[in-house]
Design a protein around this motif. Sequence first.
Motif, PDB file in Angstrom:
ATOM      1  N   MET A 197      19.391  -1.595  43.755  1.00 35.25           N
ATOM      2  CA  MET A 197      18.574  -2.744  43.327  1.00 35.25           C
ATOM      3  C   MET A 197      19.476  -3.913  42.968  1.00 35.25           C
ATOM      4  N   LYS A 198      19.119  -5.101  43.459  1.00 34.13           N
ATOM      5  CA  LYS A 198      19.857  -6.316  43.149  1.00 34.13           C
ATOM      6  C   LYS A 198      19.421  -6.844  41.770  1.00 34.13           C
ATOM      7  N   LEU A 199      20.330  -7.596  41.142  1.00 36.65           N
ATOM      8  CA  LEU A 199      20.042  -8.124  39.805  1.00 36.65           C
ATOM      9  C   LEU A 199      20.067  -9.646  39.825  1.00 36.65           C
ATOM     10  N   LEU A 200      19.039 -10.255  39.242  1.00 36.13           N
ATOM     11  CA  LEU A 200      18.969 -11.702  39.059  1.00 36.13           C
ATOM     12  C   LEU A 200      19.295 -12.040  37.610  1.00 36.13           C
ATOM     13  N   SER A 201      20.242 -12.937  37.403  1.00 35.07           N
ATOM     14  CA  SER A 201      20.542 -13.452  36.061  1.00 35.07           C
ATOM     15  C   SER A 201      20.015 -14.883  35.977  1.00 35.07           C
ATOM     16  N   ALA A 202      19.053 -15.109  35.096  1.00 35.30           N
ATOM     17  CA  ALA A 202      18.479 -16.438  34.919  1.00 35.30           C
ATOM     18  C   ALA A 202      19.050 -17.069  33.653  1.00 35.30           C
ATOM     19  N   ILE A 203      19.649 -18.254  33.795  1.00 34.12           N
ATOM     20  CA  ILE A 203      20.264 -18.975  32.675  1.00 34.12           C
ATOM     21  C   ILE A 203      19.303 -20.068  32.213  1.00 34.12           C
ATOM     22  N   VAL A 204      18.967 -20.049  30.923  1.00 36.49           N
ATOM     23  CA  VAL A 204      17.993 -21.001  30.386  1.00 36.49           C
ATOM     24  C   VAL A 204      18.585 -21.695  29.160  1.00 36.49           C
ATOM     25  N   PRO A 205      19.185 -22.882  29.324  1.00 34.19           N
ATOM     26  CA  PRO A 205      19.696 -23.621  28.164  1.00 34.19           C
ATOM     27  C   PRO A 205      18.537 -24.116  27.296  1.00 34.19           C
ATOM     28  N   CYS A 206      18.709 -24.034  25.981  1.00 29.67           N
ATOM     29  CA  CYS A 206      17.647 -24.435  25.061  1.00 29.67           C
ATOM     30  C   CYS A 206      18.226 -25.276  23.924  1.00 29.67           C
ATOM     31  N   TYR A 207      17.598 -26.393  23.654  1.00 30.75           N
ATOM     32  CA  TYR A 207      17.944 -27.175  22.471  1.00 30.75           C
ATOM     33  C   TYR A 207      16.656 -27.699  21.861  1.00 30.75           C
ATOM     34  N   ASN A 208      16.301 -27.144  20.724  1.00 32.23           N
ATOM     35  CA  ASN A 208      15.046 -27.498  20.048  1.00 32.23           C
ATOM     36  C   ASN A 208      13.843 -27.304  20.978  1.00 32.23           C
ATOM     37  N   GLU A 209      13.736 -26.109  21.554  1.00 31.58           N
ATOM     38  CA  GLU A 209      12.646 -25.797  22.484  1.00 31.58           C
ATOM     39  C   GLU A 209      11.764 -24.680  21.927  1.00 31.58           C
ATOM     40  N   GLU A 210      11.556 -24.706  20.616  1.00 36.74           N
ATOM     41  CA  GLU A 210      10.776 -23.657  19.953  1.00 36.74           C
ATOM     42  C   GLU A 210       9.415 -23.445  20.616  1.00 36.74           C
ATOM     43  N   GLU A 211       8.735 -24.534  20.948  1.00 39.23           N
ATOM     44  CA  GLU A 211       7.391 -24.429  21.508  1.00 39.23           C
ATOM     45  C   GLU A 211       7.405 -23.943  22.954  1.00 39.23           C
ATOM     46  N   ASN A 212       8.482 -24.228  23.681  1.00 43.51           N
ATOM     47  CA  ASN A 212       8.503 -23.938  25.114  1.00 43.51           C
ATOM     48  C   ASN A 212       9.038 -22.557  25.457  1.00 43.51           C
ATOM     49  N   VAL A 213       9.837 -21.948  24.571  1.00 46.39           N
ATOM     50  CA  VAL A 213      10.463 -20.656  24.879  1.00 46.39           C
ATOM     51  C   VAL A 213       9.440 -19.594  25.302  1.00 46.39           C
ATOM     52  N   PRO A 214       8.368 -19.360  24.547  1.00 47.83           N
ATOM     53  CA  PRO A 214       7.408 -18.323  24.975  1.00 47.83           C
ATOM     54  C   PRO A 214       6.661 -18.694  26.251  1.00 47.83           C
ATOM     55  N   TYR A 215       6.339 -19.989  26.414  1.00 49.80           N
ATOM     56  CA  TYR A 215       5.638 -20.418  27.622  1.00 49.80           C
ATOM     57  C   TYR A 215       6.507 -20.194  28.855  1.00 49.80           C
ATOM     58  N   PHE A 216       7.798 -20.487  28.719  1.00 49.73           N
ATOM     59  CA  PHE A 216       8.685 -20.283  29.855  1.00 49.73           C
ATOM     60  C   PHE A 216       8.707 -18.799  30.253  1.00 49.73           C
ATOM     61  N   TYR A 217       8.794 -17.924  29.254  1.00 53.35           N
ATOM     62  CA  TYR A 217       8.830 -16.493  29.545  1.00 53.35           C
ATOM     63  C   TYR A 217       7.553 -16.056  30.272  1.00 53.35           C
ATOM     64  N   GLU A 218       6.412 -16.562  29.807  1.00 51.85           N
ATOM     65  CA  GLU A 218       5.143 -16.210  30.437  1.00 51.85           C
ATOM     66  C   GLU A 218       5.115 -16.624  31.901  1.00 51.85           C
ATOM     67  N   GLU A 219       5.624 -17.819  32.200  1.00 52.52           N
ATOM     68  CA  GLU A 219       5.639 -18.295  33.576  1.00 52.52           C
ATOM     69  C   GLU A 219       6.657 -17.518  34.410  1.00 52.52           C
ATOM     70  N   PHE A 220       7.797 -17.235  33.845  1.00 54.49           N
ATOM     71  CA  PHE A 220       8.840 -16.516  34.577  1.00 54.49           C
ATOM     72  C   PHE A 220       8.397 -15.109  34.936  1.00 54.49           C
ATOM     73  N   ILE A 221       7.740 -14.428  33.998  1.00 54.63           N
ATOM     74  CA  ILE A 221       7.363 -13.031  34.192  1.00 54.63           C
ATOM     75  C   ILE A 221       6.270 -12.889  35.255  1.00 54.63           C
ATOM     76  N   LYS A 222       5.608 -13.985  35.613  1.00 51.02           N
ATOM     77  CA  LYS A 222       4.605 -13.933  36.684  1.00 51.02           C
ATOM     78  C   LYS A 222       5.232 -13.594  38.031  1.00 51.02           C
TER      79      LYS A 222
END
Length: 309
Positions: A1-26
């Motif tokens: 199985m191949k592995l994908l590493s996704a890099i997500v820089p964050c600076y004061n993104e408290e509100e967006n962190v969970p939304y991003f995960y929800e979209e990514f996991i789709k």
Amino acid sequence: MKLLSAIVPCYNEEENVPYFYEEFIKNEPYFEAHEIGFELWYIDDGSRDGTLSEIRKLQEKDPRIHYVSFSRNFGKEAALYAGFEKAQGDYVACMDADLQDPPSLLPQMFEDIAAGYDTVATRRVTRKGEPPIRSLFARLFYRLMNCFSETEIVDGARDFRLMTRQVADAILSMKEYNRFTKGIYGFVGFKTKWIEFENVERKKGETKWSFWKLFIYSLEGITSFTTAPLAFAAFMGVAFCLVSFGLIIFTIIRKVIFGDPTSGWPSLVCIISLISGVQLFCLGIVGEYLAKTYMEVKNRPIYLVKEER
């Protein structure tokens, strides 16, 4: 199985962190169908809000989530570099947490990688929602870069891209302190496929990139990948020397033939002010390159980690 590493820089993104995960996991059904595992590397760039707390909550639910938290804000370039250092995947993706980089594009990007491309990059075809003056200067920056630099930077290029391990290792090999990742992408080369998409508004919050920060960032890019400003400063110096020499000859001839008394001190003051301004401008260009050299030879770390998990 191949592995994908996704890099997500964050600076004061408290509100967006969970939304991003929800979209990514789709994308998980696609990943499973193509035998691709993934790891998410959130890089907390010294956030002052609850960004790190939100990341910790996600990590408790999903062990595929990891994070690095800086001791202070080092900037997005440092966050991207940290992500590249931590990513162990066969593929590496860089994306913003504000969802301006749609995770829904990942399946299409993987198809292009499978077709033989080393990198699949994205660019915005519109700047809808941006202030007109900001869009104007952004386009001007890309034109200047492509005129003066041998490294091509595509207008509207985003940091959102998917690449093979070979490309990621090439980027990691460039360890300069003064980093301009868009230029580094162009410098390392490799076969690149560009995907165009409409500008997407931030999910939550406001952009951290003010006009002044973007201006400084553009100067960083210009001085990182071209020495044309130094050549321009030298050209201006030679041009003003020639003009001054011509004016001296003209003044002497005029005095000998017509015997005009010395006059015109207001125009003289204007000329001196102009030349002094040009000199200071050229000195500033040289100083910018000298400052970059100064920071490089100090050999300071690009970032400092406070917490990692």
